[in-house]
Motif scaffolding. Structure first.
Motif, PDB file in Angstrom:
ATOM      1  N   LEU A 364       0.849  -1.191   0.000  1.00 52.11           N
ATOM      2  CA  LEU A 364       0.000   0.000   0.000  1.00 52.11           C
ATOM      3  C   LEU A 364       0.882   1.237   0.000  1.00 52.11           C
ATOM      4  O   LEU A 364       1.831   1.326   0.782  1.00 52.11           O
ATOM      5  N   THR A 365       0.576   2.170  -0.881  1.00 52.84           N
ATOM      6  CA  THR A 365       1.329   3.424  -0.912  1.00 52.84           C
ATOM      7  C   THR A 365       0.346   4.579  -0.787  1.00 52.84           C
ATOM      8  O   THR A 365      -0.853   4.409  -1.012  1.00 52.84           O
ATOM      9  N   TRP A 366       0.838   5.741  -0.404  1.00 53.88           N
ATOM     10  CA  TRP A 366      -0.011   6.925  -0.365  1.00 53.88           C
ATOM     11  C   TRP A 366       0.833   8.168  -0.546  1.00 53.88           C
ATOM     12  O   TRP A 366       2.056   8.129  -0.411  1.00 53.88           O
ATOM     13  N   ASP A 367       0.157   9.217  -0.859  1.00 47.84           N
ATOM     14  CA  ASP A 367       0.802  10.505  -1.023  1.00 47.84           C
ATOM     15  C   ASP A 367       0.964  11.129   0.356  1.00 47.84           C
ATOM     16  O   ASP A 367       0.016  11.118   1.145  1.00 47.84           O
ATOM     17  N   VAL A 368       2.150  11.662   0.637  1.00 51.07           N
ATOM     18  CA  VAL A 368       2.349  12.222   1.988  1.00 51.07           C
ATOM     19  C   VAL A 368       1.344  13.320   2.301  1.00 51.07           C
ATOM     20  O   VAL A 368       0.954  13.515   3.447  1.00 51.07           O
ATOM     21  N   SER A 369       0.867  14.027   1.263  1.00 51.38           N
ATOM     22  CA  SER A 369      -0.066  15.121   1.535  1.00 51.38           C
ATOM     23  C   SER A 369      -1.445  14.617   1.952  1.00 51.38           C
ATOM     24  O   SER A 369      -2.266  15.378   2.452  1.00 51.38           O
ATOM     25  N   ASP A 370      -1.707  13.321   1.733  1.00 46.91           N
ATOM     26  CA  ASP A 370      -3.012  12.770   2.115  1.00 46.91           C
ATOM     27  C   ASP A 370      -2.996  12.179   3.515  1.00 46.91           C
ATOM     28  O   ASP A 370      -4.015  11.704   4.000  1.00 46.91           O
ATOM     29  N   ALA A 371      -1.841  12.165   4.146  1.00 45.04           N
ATOM     30  CA  ALA A 371      -1.732  11.514   5.452  1.00 45.04           C
ATOM     31  C   ALA A 371      -1.504  12.555   6.543  1.00 45.04           C
ATOM     32  O   ALA A 371      -1.012  13.650   6.288  1.00 45.04           O
ATOM     33  N   THR A 372      -1.945  12.218   7.756  1.00 44.88           N
ATOM     34  CA  THR A 372      -1.747  13.099   8.905  1.00 44.88           C
ATOM     35  C   THR A 372      -1.107  12.291  10.020  1.00 44.88           C
ATOM     36  O   THR A 372      -1.474  11.132  10.241  1.00 44.88           O
ATOM     37  N   LEU A 373      -0.156  12.908  10.699  1.00 44.96           N
ATOM     38  CA  LEU A 373       0.448  12.240  11.855  1.00 44.96           C
ATOM     39  C   LEU A 373      -0.366  12.567  13.101  1.00 44.96           C
ATOM     40  O   LEU A 373      -0.705  13.716  13.348  1.00 44.96           O
ATOM     41  N   LEU A 374      -0.699  11.546  13.854  1.00 41.42           N
ATOM     42  CA  LEU A 374      -1.494  11.745  15.068  1.00 41.42           C
ATOM     43  C   LEU A 374      -0.776  11.146  16.256  1.00 41.42           C
ATOM     44  O   LEU A 374      -0.001  10.203  16.116  1.00 41.42           O
ATOM     45  N   ASP A 375      -1.053  11.710  17.416  1.00 42.41           N
ATOM     46  CA  ASP A 375      -0.576  11.054  18.634  1.00 42.41           C
ATOM     47  C   ASP A 375      -1.295   9.735  18.774  1.00 42.41           C
ATOM     48  O   ASP A 375      -2.477   9.636  18.491  1.00 42.41           O
ATOM     49  N   ARG A 376      -0.565   8.773  19.264  1.00 40.76           N
ATOM     50  CA  ARG A 376      -1.189   7.480  19.435  1.00 40.76           C
ATOM     51  C   ARG A 376      -2.220   7.519  20.556  1.00 40.76           C
ATOM     52  O   ARG A 376      -2.021   8.172  21.562  1.00 40.76           O
TER      53      ARG A 376
END
Lengths: 376, 294
Positions: A364-376
């Motif tokens: 699975l791949t994705w564009d970095v602009s479509d992802a968000t980093l969240l606190d666990r």
């Protein structure tokens, strides 16, 4: 009670009434005191609702959204903060002195009055003259297609019809704000969808401010200009449905709004690493905790590739455990290492879906602009 | 469940319908002579008893009885409404049970004792006059005991709980969301009461009125105990035909007439209430239809 500072009081007061926001909640709090102790149901809530806006309060049951609505209506006293309606501080006004009407969840039509008298109730309290009153009541009933039922009793009507009468009763006095407390919850699915359209049409035609309380995300998104997501008495995020969907502020919003994937990653020397596969992540400064972070991606933002491929961007590998065909779209469930399941939605006609059978290895791949980093 | 319903009907037939039927039969008979067997001679049936029942003093006593019952029912309603409202809408569930218990508590004491208690309270040497004297109002020489006023006190006191209970039940059942809706639509507290609470409690008022008025009109113990010779009501007259008069057929005829009168009064009241509603409804629909057509 509240620690909120009232620095913008003057600003609120100086704005002319015509252009003032319909509703301003300024650090509003509500505490219910019961035999088992006090419980804060709404905690320091600050919110501005513009005039002519279809605004939704969205959240699970017990999040304080109905209490918030009742405080705007004046049916519940606030324990802290101020409420401005149309630019005026009406915190201490009783419900009958506020130019705000409510559509109650179970309609609350007066059973001892005809449909006509129910709708006329608010106008009679304003001492509207008889001729004008009839005209306005019948117009309001016509607006909800109930004019032929004027002399019926509410008990003779179906749930959907009662709902329409309740709406007519609340809009006939042309209130500054119309509050709707899960008004569609008691209706079946088909009726609910047609009532959603009806409500939107009414709101557009009358240019009224609607504040709509619901726990149904799809309903809130389908109807609203803006949505406020509430959790445990606090406001989590306010924005248009698009903003909430694409840029959710917290994990709560992501789970509450649409379907979401959380891919656990670790940070190694400033690079987010998914064990056992490495992923490159953007905006690492977003990550508050250095070693425990989640990457959030929507199922339709993931690309499915057959086999173990290499890519320049972030990627994870796993195997297909399930696939669901839903017309134009097919959702594939991929299990990563550490037993994390990820959903991928693709066009059913996509060629790589042919090989994505159960147990097939996929990347699975994705564009970095479509992802968000969240606190666990 | 069906067996239970059947039992209820049997019970009702046995203890209510059968005695009423016996009274009806007796009312057409003739009182047995001293040498005859039985209470009522049923060999020569006729309407003679009814004609005799309508003669003096029945009419006069009946008018007084109806006046007493109407006035006492109205007083009961006026006292019962605020009490029932307080119990149903102002008290919490636990204190509500306690206060309702207090309302029916007098029923646990013997009826005669309670009436005698009132006699002592109202007597010239009793608490009431003692209190009035202490307040500087010297009225010892007028006694309300053994007058119509005393009958009124007794009637209101005895029947008040029967008005409070159904009214409290109806008031408690009013969905408070309806009151909030009225408030929300601009009604002040008094207007909410006038336009929602009170009209919605009408079934309780009607139930209380019937429950109180019907037995009141036939009551003969309270008037006898409280009113003495001057407190005569129609029930006393009927009772005296059965006891002192030993004229059961005449007593039965009077009782039947009283039942018919009560049925007529209740039916008329019912027709009046529903009739007004119906006419008002017709007129308004017609007016609306006309207006909407143009």
């Amino acid at each position: 009670m509240t620690t909120h500072t009232h620095t913008d009081d003057d600003a609120v007061a100086s704005v002319s009434v015509a252009s003032a926001p319909a509703v301003v909640l300024d650090g509003v709090s509500k505490v219910f005191r019961g035999p088992t102790g006090a419980k804060t149901v709404v905690d320091d809530l600050t919110l501005t609702i513009r005039q002519g806006e279809f605004f939704s309060l969205l959240g699970p049951s017990g999040c304080g959204k109905t209490t918030t609505l009742r405080m705007i209506a004046g049916l519940e006293k606030v324990d802290g903060g101020r409420i401005y309606l149309g630019g005026r501080d009406e915190t201490d006004l009783p419900a009958h002195s506020r130019n705000v009407n409510t559509v109650f969840q179970n309609y609350a039509l007066f059973p001892h009055m005809s449909v006509f008298d129910n709708v006329a109730y608010g106008l009679r309290r304003q001492h509207v003259a008889k001729a004008g009153l009839r005209q306005r009541v019948m117009e309001a009933l016509a607006l909800v297609h109930m004019e032929t039922y004027a002399m019926h009793r509410p008990t003779q009507l179906s749930g959907g019809q009662q709902q329409r009468v309740a709406l007519a009763r609340s809009i006939v006095t042309q209130p500054l704000v119309l509050l709707l407390d899960e008004p569609l919850a008691a209706l079946d699915l088909k009726l609910r969808e047609s009532m959603q359209e009806e409500l939107k049409r009414l709101q557009r035609e009358l240019q009224l401010t609607f504040v709509f309380v619901t726990h149904d995300q799809a309903e809130a998104f389908a109807m609203s200009d803006r949505v406020a997501v509430m959790e445990a008495g606090t406001l989590v995020q306010v924005g248009s449905p698009e903003e909430l969907y694409l840029n959710p502020a917290t994990r709560f919003v992501t789970t509450f709004v649409g379907r979401a994937n959380f891919i656990p990653v670790g940070l190694v020397e400033g690079v987010a690493v998914s064990s056992p596969h490495a992923v490159a992540a953007r905006e690492l400064e977003d990550a508050h905790s250095a070693d425990a972070t989640l990457v959030f991606v929507r199922p339709e933002r993931l690309q499915l590739h057959l086999g173990e491929i290499e890519a320049s961007g972030p990627l994870v590998r796993g195997w297909v455990v399930d696939r669901t065909f839903a017309g134009g779209l097919t959702t594939v469930k991929v299990r990563l290492a550490d037993d994390v399941d990820v959903l991928v939605t693709s066009d059913s006609a996509a060629p790589e879906l042919g090989g994505a059978v159960v147990n097939a290895t996929v990347t699975l791949t994705w564009d970095v602009s479509d992802a968000t980093l969240l606190d666990r | 469940m069906r067996g239970f319903v059947g039992l209820t009907y049997t019970w009702f037939a046995l203890w209510f319908m059968a005695p009423a039927a016996i009274m009806l039969v007796y009312s057409f008979g003739r009182t047995a002579g001293l040498t005859q067997r039985g209470l009522v001679n049923l060999h020569h049936l006729g309407l003679g008893n009814f004609l005799q029942a309508l003669r003096y003093p029945t009419g006069t006593v009946l008018v007084i009885s109806i006046e007493n019952a109407v006035l006492a029912t109205a007083l009961c309603g006026l006292i019962a409404y605020p009490v029932a409202y307080f119990i149903a809408r102002k008290l919490g569930p636990r204190s509500r049970v306690i206060v309702l218990l207090l309302v029916v508590l007098p029923f646990w004491t013997d009826y005669l004792l309670r009436m005698l208690g009132w006699r002592i309270f109202l007597s010239p040497l009793g608490l009431l006059y003692g209190a009035l004297n202490a307040l500087g109002w010297h009225v010892t020489y007028i006694s309300i005991l053994d007058t119509r006023s005393a009958v009124m006190v007794g009637l209101v006191y005895n029947y008040l709980p029967l008005f409070i209970l159904p009214l409290a039940v109806v008031l408690e059942r009013i969905d408070s969301q309806l009151l909030q809706a009225a408030d929300d639509l601009g009604a002040t507290r008094w207007t909410v009461f006038r336009t929602v609470t009170f009209p919605m409690s009408m079934s309780g008022v009607v139930a209380g009125t019937v429950l109180v008025f019907v037995p009141m009109l036939g009551d003969y113990v309270t008037p006898t105990l409280m009113g003495g010779a001057r407190g005569l009501m129609i029930g006393s007259l009927v009772a005296s035909e059965f006891t002192e008069g030993q004229n059961w057929s005449l007593g039965a005829a009077m009782a039947i007439l009283l039942i018919l009168l009560l049925v007529a009064i209740v039916a008329m009241a019912w027709l009046f209430v529903t009739g007004i509603r119906l006419v008002a409804f017709r007129l308004r629909s017609r007016a609306l239809a006309r207006e909407w057509a143009t």
